[in-house]
Design an enzyme around this catalytic site. Structure first.
Site, mmCIF file in Angstrom:
data_model
loop_
_atom_site.group_PDB
_atom_site.id
_atom_site.type_symbol
_atom_site.label_atom_id
_atom_site.label_comp_id
_atom_site.label_asym_id
_atom_site.label_seq_id
_atom_site.Cartn_x
_atom_site.Cartn_y
_atom_site.Cartn_z
ATOM 1 N N SER A 120 0.845 -1.191 0.000
ATOM 2 C CA SER A 120 0.000 0.000 0.000
ATOM 3 C C SER A 120 0.881 1.242 0.000
ATOM 4 O O SER A 120 1.840 1.332 0.762
ATOM 5 C CB SER A 120 -0.899 0.007 1.237
ATOM 6 O OG SER A 120 -1.678 1.177 1.289
ATOM 7 N N SER A 156 0.812 5.807 -1.076
ATOM 8 C CA SER A 156 -0.022 6.992 -0.881
ATOM 9 C C SER A 156 -1.069 7.165 -1.959
ATOM 10 O O SER A 156 -2.142 7.709 -1.706
ATOM 11 C CB SER A 156 0.863 8.241 -0.831
ATOM 12 O OG SER A 156 1.647 8.325 -2.003
ATOM 13 N N ALA A 208 -1.985 4.486 -4.405
ATOM 14 C CA ALA A 208 -2.700 3.253 -4.764
ATOM 15 C C ALA A 208 -2.228 2.107 -3.890
ATOM 16 O O ALA A 208 -1.260 2.221 -3.140
ATOM 17 C CB ALA A 208 -2.459 2.935 -6.236
ATOM 18 N N GLN A 209 -2.934 0.975 -3.999
ATOM 19 C CA GLN A 209 -2.496 -0.249 -3.356
ATOM 20 C C GLN A 209 -2.757 -1.414 -4.293
ATOM 21 O O GLN A 209 -3.488 -1.290 -5.270
ATOM 22 C CB GLN A 209 -3.194 -0.468 -2.013
ATOM 23 C CG GLN A 209 -4.680 -0.754 -2.067
ATOM 24 C CD GLN A 209 -5.266 -0.834 -0.653
ATOM 25 O OE1 GLN A 209 -4.881 -0.078 0.241
ATOM 26 N NE2 GLN A 209 -6.208 -1.739 -0.454
ATOM 27 N N VAL A 210 -2.095 -2.542 -4.017
ATOM 28 C CA VAL A 210 -2.185 -3.682 -4.927
ATOM 29 C C VAL A 210 -2.711 -4.908 -4.204
ATOM 30 O O VAL A 210 -2.449 -5.116 -3.013
ATOM 31 C CB VAL A 210 -0.817 -3.985 -5.575
ATOM 32 C CG1 VAL A 210 -0.381 -2.839 -6.464
ATOM 33 C CG2 VAL A 210 0.247 -4.265 -4.528
ATOM 34 N N LYS A 242 -3.839 -3.282 -9.341
ATOM 35 C CA LYS A 242 -3.491 -2.026 -8.688
ATOM 36 C C LYS A 242 -4.681 -1.082 -8.784
ATOM 37 O O LYS A 242 -5.216 -0.847 -9.878
ATOM 38 C CB LYS A 242 -2.265 -1.402 -9.358
ATOM 39 C CG LYS A 242 -1.740 -0.149 -8.671
ATOM 40 C CD LYS A 242 -0.415 0.283 -9.309
ATOM 41 C CE LYS A 242 0.197 1.484 -8.585
ATOM 42 N NZ LYS A 242 1.514 1.864 -9.156
ATOM 43 N N ASP A 277 11.825 6.288 -11.590
ATOM 44 C CA ASP A 277 11.468 6.092 -10.177
ATOM 45 C C ASP A 277 12.070 4.773 -9.706
ATOM 46 O O ASP A 277 11.391 3.936 -9.120
ATOM 47 C CB ASP A 277 9.944 6.083 -10.034
ATOM 48 C CG ASP A 277 9.501 6.331 -8.595
ATOM 49 O OD1 ASP A 277 10.316 6.829 -7.798
ATOM 50 O OD2 ASP A 277 8.342 6.026 -8.263
#
Length: 544
Positions: free
Chosen positions: A129, A131, A133-135, A154, A289
């Protein structure tokens, strides 16, 4: 009222962490500093900590949007000292997950049907998790064309866009005050920083961008032993939901696990540098990134290690000119040819054309010569760029967004490479790559490649060449005829203007002379002279 309460909360955290001590002491800030003393319930509660640490803790307390701002600011070493940038680089984008049932509803709304239509074994407990999104993990069911394949779904956090835009509005308000405080505040260009951050974070809210970036990176490194990008399932990707292949790997920062797996650490570190320079110079498309949380190592063949890259939401690109000047800058720097470095900055347009190259060269020499007190293997490419850009700023260099992303990625790669294999000589690994790339851009290979790239166009239009040549000759004749007519017209106009000028001068002389001698001349003679002056004027006008 909600916005006002949030604004108060931000100011409260700023004061409780003593960040107001960064205010300069001048007449403009005196009322603010006096007012600060009256807020006795908002004292600095962390006086034992250094400023950079307090700033990091404050951003963590303010929440995900501010954490990501801090992460971005950690790359702007052209604006902040290392003591602050190093602390901000420690910010972790890990937040509490939202309810799995809510994630399921969002995914089903995006897909337009129940999850069970395509997936089985959906795990409502988030795998990770962040800031934005989360998977969650799942598997394609037996009725799907991808039956049995493990996937990761996601999903964007619910209502996050509204919260982000509200906080960004407050960031703009705070940023608008900073330049008024001092010249240093203006140098930081806070409004521009917030604007850049706004664009980056709003782009991350559209997961289709991440899907497109991942597809491009996967295509660029298809069948490569150096880098693997998980497959995206485009039919299941939307603005707030994407579905991708699930991967299993060792996190690149887990050195003990990599060594226990028998990984060739030297080759792994060197391949990290090679992947970066391949993305930048061969593909002009690089993953921007690449922090340790987004990079894994394939455990299956440790003697021939392969990176696995995820989370492709932020990418960078360089045009041909930027790549060439960047490569030549690196080579010139490591050859200590500072005059060449200065001239390249001017030629590339990174600094104004009227820059004093000799003064610029001396400034670069003063800053960069001490770097060579270290062995080449210990010199940081990222810090070379930082020193160059900081020096160039004094000569009115505008910060190039694509170069900031590049600098950030290079710092990540260097940090990872030397963490994996401390003896890594980045220059020894990168120099042959840069030299080969430059030779391909200016030699016979470059000419041959250019002709080869244009060959399909030449072949397609070869049959049209006689007709095109005939039309070109006809157009040339028509242009020549029109030019001749234009010349004749211009000549006639020139004659008319000359006649008009002579008529005006002669008529005016006769008219003025007659008026001056009017009383001495006979009336009839004076009248004839005046009439002749008028006739001469009219003649000039008519012929014009």
């Amino acid at each position: 009222m909600k916005s006002a309460w949030r604004f108060y909360r931000i100011l409260q955290v700023i004061l409780q962490y003593g960040l107001d001590e960064a205010l300069p002491k001048n007449g403009f800030t005196r009322p603010i500093r006096c007012g600060r003393k009256l807020l006795f319930w908002l004292r600095n509660q962390h006086q034992d900590k250094i400023f950079g640490l307090r700033l990091r803790l404050a951003l963590q307390e303010l929440g995900p949007v501010w954490i990501k701002l801090g992460q971005m600011l950690s790359t702007r070493r052209d604006l902040f000292p290392d003591s602050i940038a190093d602390e901000l680089a420690l910010l972790q984008d890990q937040v509490e997950p939202f309810a799995g049932e809510l994630a399921r509803r969002q995914i089903e709304t995006a897909l337009g049907a129940k999850l069970e239509t395509w997936f089985s074994d959906f795990d409502e407990t988030a795998l990770a998790s962040a800031s934005i999104a989360q998977v969650h993990t799942a598997r394609f069911n037996a009725d799907s064309p991808f039956a049995g394949r493990e996937v990761v779904l996601k999903v964007i956090r619910p209502n996050i866009e509204k919260a982000i835009k509200a906080d960004i509005g407050l960031m703009y308000r705070l940023a608008g005050w900073i330049p008024r405080l001092s010249s240093e505040g203006r140098r930081l260009r806070p409004v521009e920083v917030v604007r850049e951050y706004e664009k980056t974070i709003l782009d991350e809210l559209d997961l289709r961008r991440e899907m497109a970036n991942a597809i491009q990176l996967r295509r660029n490194f298809e069948n490569s032993p150096m880098l693997y990008i998980p497959e995206m399932y485009g039919d299941f990707c939307y603005r707030n939901v994407i579905v991708m292949e699930r991967i299993y790997g060792i996190q690149v920062s887990d050195i003990q696990a990599l060594e226990a797996n028998g990984t060739n650490m030297k080759l792994l570190a060197e391949r990290g540098v090679q992947v970066f320079f391949t993305q930048v110079f061969r593909d002009s498309f690089f993953h921007a990134d690449m922090h340790p949380g987004n990079i894994f190592v394939n455990p299956d063949h440790p003697e021939d290690p392969q990176y696995i890259g995820i989370d492709c939401g932020i990418v960078g690109s360089l045009n041909r000119e930027d790549k060439r000047y960047l490569a030549e800058n690196f080579l010139a720097f490591f050859n200590r040819d500072y005059q060449r470095v200065a001239q390249l900055h001017v030629d590339s347009g990174w600094v104004p054309e009227d820059t004093d190259v000799q003064a610029f060269e001396q400034a670069i020499r003063t800053v960069c010569d001490p770097i060579f007190a270290k062995p080449l293997s210990e010199i940081s490419f990222g810090h070379v760029l930082i020193n160059l850009f900081n020096t160039a700023r004094r000569f009115n260099m505008e910060v190039q967004p694509q170069l900031v992303l590049l600098q950030k990625t290079l710092l990540y790669i260097e940090g990872l490479g030397r963490q994996i294999y401390p003896q890594l000589d980045l220059w020894q690994t990168a120099k042959p790559f840069l030299q080969d790339w430059l030779s391909e851009q200016v030699g016979f290979k470059s000419v041959y490649r250019g002709i080869k790239e244009r060959l399909p166009y030449f072949r397609e239009h070869f049959a049209e060449m006689p007709e095109t040549l005939y039309h070109a000759l006809q157009q040339q004749k028509e242009i020549s005829r029109q030019l001749s007519e234009l010349n004749r017209t211009l000549y006639k106009n020139q004659q008319h203007r000359r006649r008009y000028w002579y008529s005006g001068v002669i008529g005016s002389v006769i008219f003025v002379t007659t008026l001056l001698q009017f009383e001495r001349l006979p009336l009839f003679f004076s009248s004839c002279l005046l009439l002749s002056a008028v006739i001469i004027w009219l003649y000039g006008l008519m012929k014009n």
